[in-house]
Design an enzyme around this catalytic site. Structure first.
Site, PDB file in Angstrom:
ATOM      1  N   LYS A 175       0.832  -1.202   0.000  1.00 19.68           N
ATOM      2  CA  LYS A 175       0.000   0.000   0.000  1.00 19.68           C
ATOM      3  C   LYS A 175       0.868   1.254   0.000  1.00 19.68           C
ATOM      4  CE  LYS A 175      -3.735   2.215   2.639  1.00 19.68           C
ATOM      5  NZ  LYS A 175      -4.667   2.083   3.778  1.00 19.68           N
TER       6      LYS A 175
ATOM      7  N   SER B  82      -9.010   3.423   2.700  1.00 21.78           N
ATOM      8  CA  SER B  82      -7.924   3.856   1.841  1.00 21.78           C
ATOM      9  C   SER B  82      -7.149   2.707   1.202  1.00 21.78           C
ATOM     10  CB  SER B  82      -6.953   4.740   2.638  1.00 21.78           C
ATOM     11  OG  SER B  82      -6.398   4.046   3.744  1.00 21.78           O
TER      12      SER B  82
ATOM     13  N   SER C  22     -10.339   1.443   6.789  1.00 27.12           N
ATOM     14  CA  SER C  22      -9.614   1.342   5.523  1.00 27.12           C
ATOM     15  C   SER C  22      -9.264  -0.081   5.115  1.00 27.12           C
ATOM     16  CB  SER C  22      -8.332   2.180   5.595  1.00 27.12           C
ATOM     17  OG  SER C  22      -8.641   3.551   5.687  1.00 27.12           O
TER      18      SER C  22
END
Length: 459
Positions: free
Chosen positions: A77, A152, A176
């Site tokens: 990520k 996210s 997220s």
């Protein structure tokens, strides 16, 4: 297809020698070339020749010297550092910035044999549960690319769901790991605070809202990745030991509480609750008792505590950029200005409210092994939106109020697993179900999720 198999199956074939890391990498790069142009989940992909060479080198390592994830390709990520790769955080301020070191969990992944192929897309600074930014653009939902992937960890969820990687990492401050999992029909797990260490830099006492965690296509795969990412770090006050969760054992019978819309406090789009209740029937079919619960603590008190402590934490991370306001998005400016403006007593009052919720949650878990909530309050919305401005006719007063349903677990650092609940609403889009347990119940929650997965897969 190789790329659609579970990580557990892939690792078994790699260990038997019936699959090579080179063949796996070749198939991975082919899948990325096929799906990523439309979905935009993986960014900063390393050159193919480098990755193929690294895969061939992995194949040359003797079997008895291989780690738990040897030869598995993963993309990290883009809020975390992987040495030698760009870490833009979705911001033009950091576009092109190359990480000089690995974050703790990334180093652990490499030590276990993971081949890091690139990064997964994220919102700017990870703010907002919708993956778009001015550096890489938007990530499309795997079911309908014209819709949001969530965030996210939206890039990670879509890369998994599309078979571009067999495992993915994510991070979760406000859902997220959970919202994008629910919206892309995979599994995301926020572990108990401290199970997967954060970076021991700056303040390590005041800002403990977020956690790193695993994402996968099955809970068994979550457990494999969790065991590599986890383990204590003595530089962190909430660190835990190297507690293992794999192999998972689905529990025989648990008492579960369904919190629904928190007594009407959380507006929900039509069909969300019905879809989640249909998924809950699967848990009941496995012998678990599910009771409808009244709200255990006022939702508004949880929210007021959250938006104060979150802004306080986000501002701590962004304060070095306060003189570059023209380069920050609206949500970042909102968080920064609020966080820098609080008095000490305002932060204390928010902490007092959190303590009240902690006591109420402890009473709740005296009677229930886990509680259930939807993973979001709306279906995946159009990808060109910044965020939903209203839900079920109720205006959203902040950019993240539509995700209020994930806050009860986040505020206390509880383990929370997002499982696919099904598709619904007018456009037959996906939603997930959160399974939330008390601190330290990570193995039990994941085992419950694996039993759920097996039952759903059998139908």
């Amino acid at each position: 297809m190789l790329c659609d198999r579970t990580a557990t199956e892939i690792l078994q074939d790699l260990a038997r020698g019936s699959l090579t890391a080179e063949a796996l990498m070749e198939a991975t790069l082919a899948r990325i070339a096929e799906r990523n142009p439309e979905l935009n989940a993986i960014v900063a992909l390393r050159p193919a020749e480098e990755l193929m060479a690294e895969a061939r080198a992995a194949d040359a390592v003797p079997m008895d010297e291989r780690g738990a994830l040897h030869g598995v390709p993963m993309a990290i990520k883009d809020l975390s550092n992987a040495k030698g790769l760009v870490c833009a955080q979705g911001s033009p301020i950091f576009a092109g910035q190359v990480a000089q070191d690995d974050d703790i969990f990334v180093a652990r992944l490499r030590a276990a044999g993971v081949i890091v192929i690139g990064k997964t897309n994220t919102p700017e600074f990870g703010l907002g549960s919708h993956t778009y930014n001015p550096v890489y653009g938007a990530t499309g939902n795997v079911v309908d690319p014209s819709r949001s992937a969530g965030g996210s960890s939206g890039g990670a969820a879509v890369a998994l769901a599309a078979g571009m990687v067999p495992l993915a990492d994510g991070s979760d401050m406000m859902g997220s790991l959970r919202n994008p999992a629910g919206w892309n029909e995979i599994y995301g797990f926020r572990p108990t605070w401290g199970w997967v260490p954060s970076e021991p830099v700056g303040d390590v006492f005041l800002h403990t809202l977020a956690s790193n965690g695993p994402m996968a296509r099955t809970p068994d795969d979550l457990a494999l990745l969790m065991d590599v990412m986890s383990g204590g770090d003595p530089r962190l006050p909430l660190h835990r030991g190297a507690e293992k969760v794999s192999p998972l054992s689905p529990p025989k019978s648990l008492r579960l509480g369904w919190l629904g819309d928190w007594g009407g406090a959380y507006p929900m789009e039509e069909g969300i609750l019905d879809t989640c209740e249909a998924a809950i029937a699967t848990l009941e079919g496995q012998g678990h008792q599910v009771d409808r619960l009244a709200p255990p603590y006022p939702a508004e008190k949880i929210w007021q505590s959250w938006i104060t402590l979150r802004s306080f934490a986000v501002a701590a991370g962004l304060r070095a950029l306060k003189d570059r306001r023209d380069q920050l998005k609206e949500a970042a400016l909102w968080e920064l200005d609020r966080g820098l403006g609080f008095s000490g007593q305002e932060v204390q009052e928010a902490s007092d409210l959190r303590a009240g919720w902690m006591r109420a949650a402890a009473r709740m878990f005296d009677s229930y092994d886990a509680v259930l909530l939807p993973s979001a309050q709306c279906w995946p919305f159009p990808v060109e939106w910044d965020y939903p401005k209203e839900i079920a006719g109720q205006a959203m007063d902040t950019y993240h109020r539509w995700m209020e349903v994930v806050v009860p677990a986040s505020l206390l650092g509880l383990p929370a697993l997002a499982v696919p609940a099904g598709r619904g609403g007018p456009d037959q889009l996906p939603i997930g179900l959160q399974i939330i347990g008390p601190h330290g119940s990570d193995a039990q929650i994941l085992g419950l999720g694996q039993g759920y997965h097996r039952a759903r897969s059998a139908t």
